[in-house]
Design a protein around this motif. Structure first.
Motif, short mmCIF file in Angstrom:
data_model
loop_
_atom_site.label_atom_id
_atom_site.label_comp_id
_atom_site.label_asym_id
_atom_site.label_seq_id
_atom_site.Cartn_x
_atom_site.Cartn_y
_atom_site.Cartn_z
N ASP A 46 82.95 44.53 14.83
CA ASP A 46 83.79 45.15 13.81
C ASP A 46 85.28 45.03 14.09
OD1 ASP A 46 81.49 45.89 12.52
OD2 ASP A 46 81.57 47.99 13.13
N ARG A 47 85.65 45.07 15.35
CA ARG A 47 87.06 45.17 15.71
C ARG A 47 87.92 44.02 15.20
NH1 ARG A 47 88.93 43.10 21.51
NH2 ARG A 47 90.73 42.70 20.16
N TRP A 48 87.31 42.86 14.94
CA TRP A 48 88.12 41.71 14.52
C TRP A 48 88.77 41.95 13.17
CZ3 TRP A 48 89.34 39.82 18.68
CH2 TRP A 48 88.42 39.53 19.70
N ALA A 49 88.17 42.78 12.33
CA ALA A 49 88.82 43.13 11.07
C ALA A 49 90.09 43.93 11.34
CB ALA A 49 87.87 43.94 10.19
N THR A 50 90.04 44.81 12.34
CA THR A 50 91.22 45.58 12.71
C THR A 50 92.29 44.68 13.30
OG1 THR A 50 89.82 47.49 13.17
CG2 THR A 50 92.03 47.51 14.12
N ASP A 51 91.89 43.77 14.17
CA ASP A 51 92.84 42.83 14.75
C ASP A 51 93.53 42.01 13.66
OD1 ASP A 51 92.54 42.33 18.01
OD2 ASP A 51 90.81 43.28 17.11
N MET A 52 92.76 41.54 12.69
CA MET A 52 93.33 40.73 11.63
C MET A 52 94.33 41.53 10.81
SD MET A 52 93.67 37.81 10.19
CE MET A 52 92.30 36.71 10.60
N ALA A 53 93.97 42.76 10.45
CA ALA A 53 94.88 43.61 9.67
C ALA A 53 96.16 43.89 10.46
CB ALA A 53 94.18 44.91 9.30
N ASN A 54 96.02 44.17 11.75
CA ASN A 54 97.19 44.44 12.58
C ASN A 54 98.09 43.21 12.69
OD1 ASN A 54 96.32 47.05 13.09
ND2 ASN A 54 95.40 46.56 15.06
N LEU A 55 97.49 42.05 12.90
CA LEU A 55 98.27 40.83 13.05
C LEU A 55 98.98 40.46 11.74
CD1 LEU A 55 95.87 38.74 15.30
CD2 LEU A 55 98.20 39.45 15.89
N LYS A 56 98.30 40.63 10.62
CA LYS A 56 98.95 40.37 9.33
C LYS A 56 100.16 41.27 9.15
CE LYS A 56 95.13 38.41 6.66
NZ LYS A 56 94.22 38.57 5.49
N SER A 57 100.03 42.51 9.56
CA SER A 57 101.13 43.45 9.41
C SER A 57 102.34 43.05 10.25
CB SER A 57 100.66 44.86 9.80
OG SER A 57 101.72 45.78 9.77
N VAL A 58 102.11 42.78 11.52
CA VAL A 58 103.26 42.49 12.40
C VAL A 58 103.82 41.09 12.15
CG1 VAL A 58 102.67 44.14 14.19
CG2 VAL A 58 101.69 41.87 14.30
N MET A 59 102.98 40.12 11.83
CA MET A 59 103.49 38.79 11.49
C MET A 59 104.35 38.87 10.24
SD MET A 59 102.52 36.61 13.79
CE MET A 59 101.30 36.47 15.10
N GLY A 60 103.94 39.72 9.30
CA GLY A 60 104.73 39.92 8.09
C GLY A 60 106.07 40.56 8.39
N MET A 61 106.10 41.48 9.35
CA MET A 61 107.36 42.12 9.73
C MET A 61 108.35 41.11 10.29
SD MET A 61 105.96 45.61 11.55
CE MET A 61 107.50 45.80 12.45
N TYR A 62 107.85 40.15 11.05
CA TYR A 62 108.73 39.13 11.61
C TYR A 62 109.09 38.06 10.58
CZ TYR A 62 108.45 40.69 16.48
OH TYR A 62 108.58 41.40 17.65
N GLY A 63 108.32 37.98 9.51
CA GLY A 63 108.63 37.02 8.45
C GLY A 63 108.15 35.61 8.71
N PHE A 64 107.14 35.46 9.59
CA PHE A 64 106.62 34.13 9.87
C PHE A 64 105.86 33.57 8.67
CE2 PHE A 64 106.34 36.05 14.29
CZ PHE A 64 107.52 35.44 14.73
N ASN A 65 105.89 32.26 8.54
CA ASN A 65 105.07 31.56 7.54
C ASN A 65 103.69 31.36 8.17
OD1 ASN A 65 103.94 29.88 5.65
ND2 ASN A 65 105.29 28.15 6.04
N THR A 66 102.80 32.30 7.91
CA THR A 66 101.54 32.37 8.66
C THR A 66 100.33 32.08 7.78
OG1 THR A 66 102.56 34.11 10.00
CG2 THR A 66 100.20 33.79 10.26
N THR A 67 99.41 31.27 8.33
CA THR A 67 98.12 31.01 7.70
C THR A 67 97.03 31.63 8.57
OG1 THR A 67 98.97 28.92 6.83
CG2 THR A 67 96.59 29.23 6.78
N TYR A 68 96.05 32.25 7.94
CA TYR A 68 95.01 32.97 8.67
C TYR A 68 93.64 32.32 8.46
CZ TYR A 68 98.68 36.48 8.91
OH TYR A 68 99.88 37.13 9.14
N TYR A 69 92.88 32.22 9.56
CA TYR A 69 91.55 31.62 9.52
C TYR A 69 90.57 32.56 10.22
CZ TYR A 69 94.18 27.23 8.82
OH TYR A 69 95.03 26.24 8.36
N THR A 70 89.35 32.62 9.71
CA THR A 70 88.27 33.31 10.42
C THR A 70 87.01 32.45 10.38
OG1 THR A 70 87.47 34.51 8.47
CG2 THR A 70 89.14 35.61 9.83
#
Length: 341
Positions: A46-70
Motif C-alpha cells: 500500500d505504501r507506494w501510493a503514499t510515496d507517489m502522492a508525496n513525490l508528486k507534491s514535492v516535485m510540483g513545489m520545485y517546479g520540475f517537468n516530471t513524468t511518473y511511471y508505475t
C-alpha cells in the motif's frame, strides 16, 4: 554619514535584485529539468501510493517537468519497469527517481551504463553494484532489522522465560533492503539462536531459507503455513520476526486458517500500514516501524534539486552497496506499538 547610508542601501538593493534573479534562474532551470519517477504500484504494498502522492507534491513545489511511471511488483512488472526506464531516458529525462522492482533486471539491462549523463537517485530501495547511482534517499535498513530484533529480545527478557521459539519471515532477494533487514536483525538474534536460547523449530535461519517470493500477504501466508508444519497440534512459535506488515498479516492469516484463534505470537512489522495499525489495536501484531515517508520524499526531491542546480547535497553518510559507495540521506524511523494509536 548620509553617503555611507546611501551606499549601504544601494548594496542591499543590488543583493536583493541578485537574489531574486537567482530564484528566477533556479525556477527556470527546474522547469527545464526533465525528471522521471519510477515506482512500483500499490497492488502489493500500500505504501507506494503514499510515496507517489508525496513525490508528486514535492516535485510540483520545485517546479520540475516530471513524468511518473508505475508497474506491478511482479516479474512481468519488473520487465515493464525496465522498459519504462528506457522510455523515460530516451524521452529526454536527465534525472531519474527509481524504486526498483527488481534491481537485478535494472543492472542486466545495461540502460544506465548506456546513458552516463543521466543522474539516478534511488528512492527507498538501492540498485546494488551499479556505479551509475548518484544518491539514495531511504532509511537505515539495517537499523530497521535491529529495531525489530530488539523489540523481540526485550519481550523475551521481560517475560522471565528461559527460552522461546521464533520463526523468521523475510522479503524477496529482488529487493536489496530485504537482506539488509535480515542482517540487521541477525546482528542481535544470531547469538541467541546459536546458543539455543531462542529456538527456530523449522530450522530455517539463513536468508536463503527465510526469504519469500514477494512482499505480498499471500507470500507471508504460504511461508507461515510451511513453518507451522514444524509445530505439533495447536503449538505456535512464541515470536515471529516478520520483515514488513504484509508478511505479518500473512502469518496472522496462516495461523487463523490452522485453527489458532486464541493465541497470537509477538509479531513484528514495518511500514505502519492502516492494516497493521488495526492489527496492533486488536493485539494481533505487536509493533510496526514508521519510515516517515513524507521526509523521504522531501529528501529525494532535495537531492534532485541539488543535482539540477549544481549545489552540494548534505548526506547522512556514504553506504557501501556491493562494490560501490553511494551517498545517502536517511529519514527517521519510529517504533509504533498499541500505545501509539
Amino acid at each position: 554619514m548620509k553617503k555611507n547610508f546611501l551606499g549601504k542601501v544601494l548594496v542591499i538593493a543590488a543583493l536583493s535584485f541578485l537574489a531574486v534573479s537567482c530564484i528566477k534562474d533556479n525556477n527556470n532551470t527546474a522547469k527545464n529539468a526533465k525528471v522521471a519517477v519510477l515506482l512500483p504500484n500499490d497492488a502489493v504494498v500500500d505504501r507506494w501510493a503514499t510515496d507517489m502522492a508525496n513525490l508528486k507534491s514535492v516535485m510540483g513545489m520545485y517546479g520540475f517537468n516530471t513524468t511518473y511511471y508505475t508497474a506491478p511488483e511482479t516479474p512481468e512488472g519488473a520487465d515493464q519497469q525496465v522498459e519504462q526506464l528506457r522510455e523515460a531516458i530516451q524521452g529526454g529525462a536527465k534525472y531519474i527517481v527509481l524504486t526498483a522492482i527488481d534491481y537485478k533486471k535494472i543492472n542486466a539491462s545495461g540502460i544506465l551504463e548506456k546513458y552516463p549523463d543521466v543522474k539516478v537517485v534511488c528512492h527507498d530501495r538501492l540498485v546494488l553494484d551499479n556505479p551509475r547511482i548518484a544518491y539514495i534517499s531511504s532509511t537505515d535498513t539495517r537499523e530497521v532489522g535491529r529495531m525489530q530484533a530488539m523489540f523481540l529480545l526485550n519481550h523475551f527478557h521481560s517475560s522471565g522465560a528461559m527460552n522461546m521459539t521464533l520463526e523468521i519471515l523475510q522479503g524477496p532477494d529482488t529487493d536489496v533492503n530485504a537482506r539488509e533487514y535480515y542482517e540487521g536483525a541477525m546482528e542481535l538474534l544470531r547469538k541467541y539462536i546459536d546458543n539455543g536460547i531462542i529456538y527456530v523449530k523449522s530450522g530455517k535461519t539463513s536468508y536463503e531459507q527465510v526469504k519469500s517470493a514477494s512482499w505480498d500477504i499471500a507470500a507471508g501466508r504460504m511461508a507461515m503455513q510451511e513453518r507451522l508444519n514444524s509445530y505439533q497440534g495447536l503449538q505456535l512459535p512464541d515470536m515471529i520476526l516478520a520483515a514488513n506488515d504484509n508478511l505479518a498479516q500473512g502469518a496472522i492469516e496462516a495461523m487463523a486458517l490452522a485453527g489458532h484463534p486464541l493465541f497470537i505470537p509477538v509479531i513484528t512489522g514495518q511500514d505502519n500500514t492502516v492494516m497493521a495499525q488495526e492489527n496492533i489495536k486488536n493485539m494481533l501484531q505487536a509493533m510496526t516501524i514508521d519510515k516517515n515517508l513524507t521526509d523521504m520524499a522531501y529528501n529525494t526531491a532535495l537531492i534532485i534539486n541539488s543535482l539540477v542546480s549544481g549545489s552540494p547535497v548534505q548526506t547522512s553518510e556514504c553506504i557501501t552497496a556491493g562494490s560501490v559507495k553511494i551517498p545517502a540521506i536517511y529519514s527517521k524511523l519510529t517504533l509504533k506499538t498499541v500505545d501509539s494509536y
